[in-house]
Scaffold this motif. Structure first.
Motif, PDB file in Angstrom:
ATOM      1  N   UNK A 133      16.402   9.377  11.168  1.00 31.68           N
ATOM      2  CA  UNK A 133      15.864   8.624  12.306  1.00 31.68           C
ATOM      3  C   UNK A 133      14.448   9.004  12.686  1.00 31.68           C
ATOM      4  N   UNK A 134      13.716   9.668  11.795  1.00 33.17           N
ATOM      5  CA  UNK A 134      12.299   9.904  12.014  1.00 33.17           C
ATOM      6  C   UNK A 134      11.520   9.227  10.892  1.00 33.17           C
ATOM      7  N   UNK A 135      10.318   8.736  11.239  1.00 33.35           N
ATOM      8  CA  UNK A 135       9.487   8.070  10.247  1.00 33.35           C
ATOM      9  C   UNK A 135       8.614   9.085   9.524  1.00 33.35           C
ATOM     10  N   UNK A 136       8.702   9.084   8.209  1.00 28.44           N
ATOM     11  CA  UNK A 136       7.806   9.895   7.399  1.00 28.44           C
ATOM     12  C   UNK A 136       7.041   8.935   6.493  1.00 28.44           C
ATOM     13  N   UNK A 137       5.746   9.182   6.336  1.00 32.83           N
ATOM     14  CA  UNK A 137       4.945   8.391   5.403  1.00 32.83           C
ATOM     15  C   UNK A 137       4.747   9.237   4.152  1.00 32.83           C
ATOM     16  N   UNK A 138       5.153   8.679   3.011  1.00 30.68           N
ATOM     17  CA  UNK A 138       5.148   9.458   1.771  1.00 30.68           C
ATOM     18  C   UNK A 138       4.406   8.719   0.670  1.00 30.68           C
TER      19      UNK A 138
ATOM     20  N   UNK B 101      -6.648   5.098  18.160  1.00 26.49           N
ATOM     21  CA  UNK B 101      -6.375   4.805  16.749  1.00 26.49           C
ATOM     22  C   UNK B 101      -5.007   5.349  16.337  1.00 26.49           C
ATOM     23  N   UNK B 102      -4.312   4.584  15.500  1.00 28.51           N
ATOM     24  CA  UNK B 102      -3.092   5.078  14.850  1.00 28.51           C
ATOM     25  C   UNK B 102      -3.515   5.718  13.534  1.00 28.51           C
ATOM     26  N   UNK B 103      -3.101   6.965  13.356  1.00 30.01           N
ATOM     27  CA  UNK B 103      -3.603   7.727  12.212  1.00 30.01           C
ATOM     28  C   UNK B 103      -2.464   8.351  11.413  1.00 30.01           C
ATOM     29  N   UNK B 104      -2.795   8.721  10.172  1.00 33.21           N
ATOM     30  CA  UNK B 104      -1.884   9.502   9.340  1.00 33.21           C
ATOM     31  C   UNK B 104      -2.326  10.947   9.399  1.00 33.21           C
TER      32      UNK B 104
ATOM     33  N   UNK C  82      16.890  13.245   1.947  1.00 27.24           N
ATOM     34  CA  UNK C  82      17.205  11.880   1.535  1.00 27.24           C
ATOM     35  C   UNK C  82      16.698  10.937   2.610  1.00 27.24           C
ATOM     36  N   UNK C  83      15.995   9.890   2.207  1.00 27.80           N
ATOM     37  CA  UNK C  83      15.517   8.914   3.173  1.00 27.80           C
ATOM     38  C   UNK C  83      15.670   7.512   2.637  1.00 27.80           C
ATOM     39  N   UNK C  84      15.391   6.545   3.488  1.00 27.90           N
ATOM     40  CA  UNK C  84      15.497   5.140   3.079  1.00 27.90           C
ATOM     41  C   UNK C  84      14.139   4.478   3.332  1.00 27.90           C
ATOM     42  N   UNK C  85      13.619   3.823   2.322  1.00 30.98           N
ATOM     43  CA  UNK C  85      12.311   3.171   2.448  1.00 30.98           C
ATOM     44  C   UNK C  85      12.438   1.950   3.352  1.00 30.98           C
ATOM     45  N   UNK C  86      11.572   1.903   4.372  1.00 26.87           N
ATOM     46  CA  UNK C  86      11.644   0.782   5.319  1.00 26.87           C
ATOM     47  C   UNK C  86      10.382  -0.073   5.317  1.00 26.87           C
ATOM     48  N   UNK C  87       9.320   0.373   4.657  1.00 30.51           N
ATOM     49  CA  UNK C  87       8.095  -0.428   4.642  1.00 30.51           C
ATOM     50  C   UNK C  87       6.964   0.363   4.029  1.00 30.51           C
ATOM     51  N   UNK C  88       5.738  -0.101   4.315  1.00 33.93           N
ATOM     52  CA  UNK C  88       4.584   0.612   3.788  1.00 33.93           C
ATOM     53  C   UNK C  88       3.461   0.541   4.817  1.00 33.93           C
ATOM     54  N   UNK C  89       2.452   1.359   4.631  1.00 32.48           N
ATOM     55  CA  UNK C  89       1.294   1.303   5.536  1.00 32.48           C
ATOM     56  C   UNK C  89       0.037   1.143   4.695  1.00 32.48           C
ATOM     57  N   UNK C  90      -0.977   0.631   5.327  1.00 28.28           N
ATOM     58  CA  UNK C  90      -2.240   0.398   4.647  1.00 28.28           C
ATOM     59  C   UNK C  90      -3.358   0.921   5.524  1.00 28.28           C
ATOM     60  N   UNK C  91      -4.325   1.566   4.889  1.00 28.47           N
ATOM     61  CA  UNK C  91      -5.447   2.127   5.636  1.00 28.47           C
ATOM     62  C   UNK C  91      -6.742   1.871   4.886  1.00 28.47           C
ATOM     63  N   UNK C  92      -7.666   1.163   5.522  1.00 31.86           N
ATOM     64  CA  UNK C  92      -8.960   0.901   4.890  1.00 31.86           C
ATOM     65  C   UNK C  92      -9.847   2.135   5.008  1.00 31.86           C
ATOM     66  N   UNK C  93      -9.814   2.740   6.206  1.00 34.68           N
ATOM     67  CA  UNK C  93     -10.620   3.947   6.418  1.00 34.68           C
ATOM     68  C   UNK C  93      -9.750   5.162   6.158  1.00 34.68           C
ATOM     69  N   UNK C  94     -10.074   5.926   5.149  1.00 33.89           N
ATOM     70  CA  UNK C  94      -9.232   7.085   4.806  1.00 33.89           C
ATOM     71  C   UNK C  94     -10.023   8.087   3.990  1.00 33.89           C
ATOM     72  N   UNK C  95      -9.429   9.242   3.790  1.00 35.85           N
ATOM     73  CA  UNK C  95     -10.015  10.260   2.928  1.00 35.85           C
ATOM     74  C   UNK C  95     -10.232   9.639   1.548  1.00 35.85           C
ATOM     75  N   UNK C  96     -11.416   9.845   0.994  1.00 37.90           N
ATOM     76  CA  UNK C  96     -11.779   9.221  -0.282  1.00 37.90           C
ATOM     77  C   UNK C  96     -10.730   9.539  -1.352  1.00 37.90           C
TER      78      UNK C  96
ATOM     79  N   UNK D 161      -3.506   5.671  -3.884  1.00 42.14           N
ATOM     80  CA  UNK D 161      -2.162   6.128  -3.561  1.00 42.14           C
ATOM     81  C   UNK D 161      -1.429   5.028  -2.788  1.00 42.14           C
ATOM     82  N   UNK D 162      -0.140   4.877  -3.046  1.00 41.18           N
ATOM     83  CA  UNK D 162       0.696   3.952  -2.286  1.00 41.18           C
ATOM     84  C   UNK D 162       1.466   4.755  -1.246  1.00 41.18           C
ATOM     85  N   UNK D 163       1.487   4.260  -0.001  1.00 36.59           N
ATOM     86  CA  UNK D 163       2.168   4.996   1.067  1.00 36.59           C
ATOM     87  C   UNK D 163       3.340   4.202   1.606  1.00 36.59           C
ATOM     88  N   UNK D 164       4.506   4.788   1.484  1.00 37.63           N
ATOM     89  CA  UNK D 164       5.721   4.142   1.969  1.00 37.63           C
ATOM     90  C   UNK D 164       6.160   4.793   3.279  1.00 37.63           C
TER      91      UNK D 164
END
Lengths: 76, 76, 76, 76, 76
Positions: E31-36, D46-49, E3-17, E22-25
């Motif tokens: 040059x590292x991916x951070x999900x915020x 699984x890919x996870x956060x 400082x970062x540059x938004x490159x996309x978003x992620x979606x998760x159906x199964x997650x902490x309630x 929340x929107x995750x970008x």
């Protein structure tokens, strides 16, 4: 947490008073040395789980430590 | 915690009011410079344990510092 | 803390409401850019001490910032 | 948060008492191994956060963990 | 902050309630991916300020997130 391997221990006579009674192990984590408080009873050669940051301090009765051994991994 | 070696100190006239009375040492940690508050009495050449993050602030009476010397390692 | 050199500032019209009134400086720290809140009055070219993490937020009235200038180092 | 891929799990018989009942997954994050508590039900592949730090501990009922799986990313 | 540059978003159906709503970008930071988490309304291509750690969680109503967009930088 990070997986590390215990390689030794350190001793300090001059230290923050609130560190008395804590055992400090040297743990190799990805080729970097981390010194961690140990309340689990790990020894040299053990593979351990390290918790870092405020979490470690809270686990060590709020002592000013930022790394703690929280588990010894079972041998495979 | 990280093991570092004290290489000097820094002085700042203009600073956050709540930093008054704190001593700041420059510590070499894995070839990077960290500036840490010192309440243990370390001096240049001492090998020390550094606690980082909120833990360090709490140890320094909640001053806005993120690194503190918490122990001076005994010479081997 | 880390020693850095102020290289500029950033401005954001769209931001978290609780960031209003904060000044944000761009600080070069070991060749990486960090944006830090400044309540000490640093300017471009100043060598500064940065506190990172929750500590910085607490110093900035709990604003959602993770880096703050806490001191301007005296010129040698 | 960081995106990682679950590659396995670890087991520890000797551990902090407050870690009982937690599941620990090994997650590959940018080619480094992180061990994270899992309450979402992730499995190998699984890919996870991952949430790191005090945040993870709070999410895990204040257990001494500094990383937690908080979401399983949907397959693209 | 970073400082970062938004490159996309992620979606998760199964997650902490507590992550619902929340929107995750996905943000590129050195040059590292951070999900915020984003409550400012950033979009792909925006240059943003990221706050990391407990600070981000507190800004996001104590959700188990360790990174948040707190500002969108003005175009130069």
């Amino acid at each position: 947490m990070k997986i590390g391997k215990v390689t030794g221990s350190v001793w300090a006579t001059r230290k923050a008073a609130c560190l008395s009674g804590q055992t400090f192990l040297v743990v190799d984590v990805e080729n970097q040395q981390v010194v961690a408080a140990d309340h689990v009873g790990a020894g040299v050669g053990d593979r351990v789980l390290l918790a870092m940051g405020t979490v470690a301090s809270r686990y060590c009765m709020d002592a000013p430590v930022d790394a703690a051994v929280v588990a010894i991994l079972d041998a495979k």
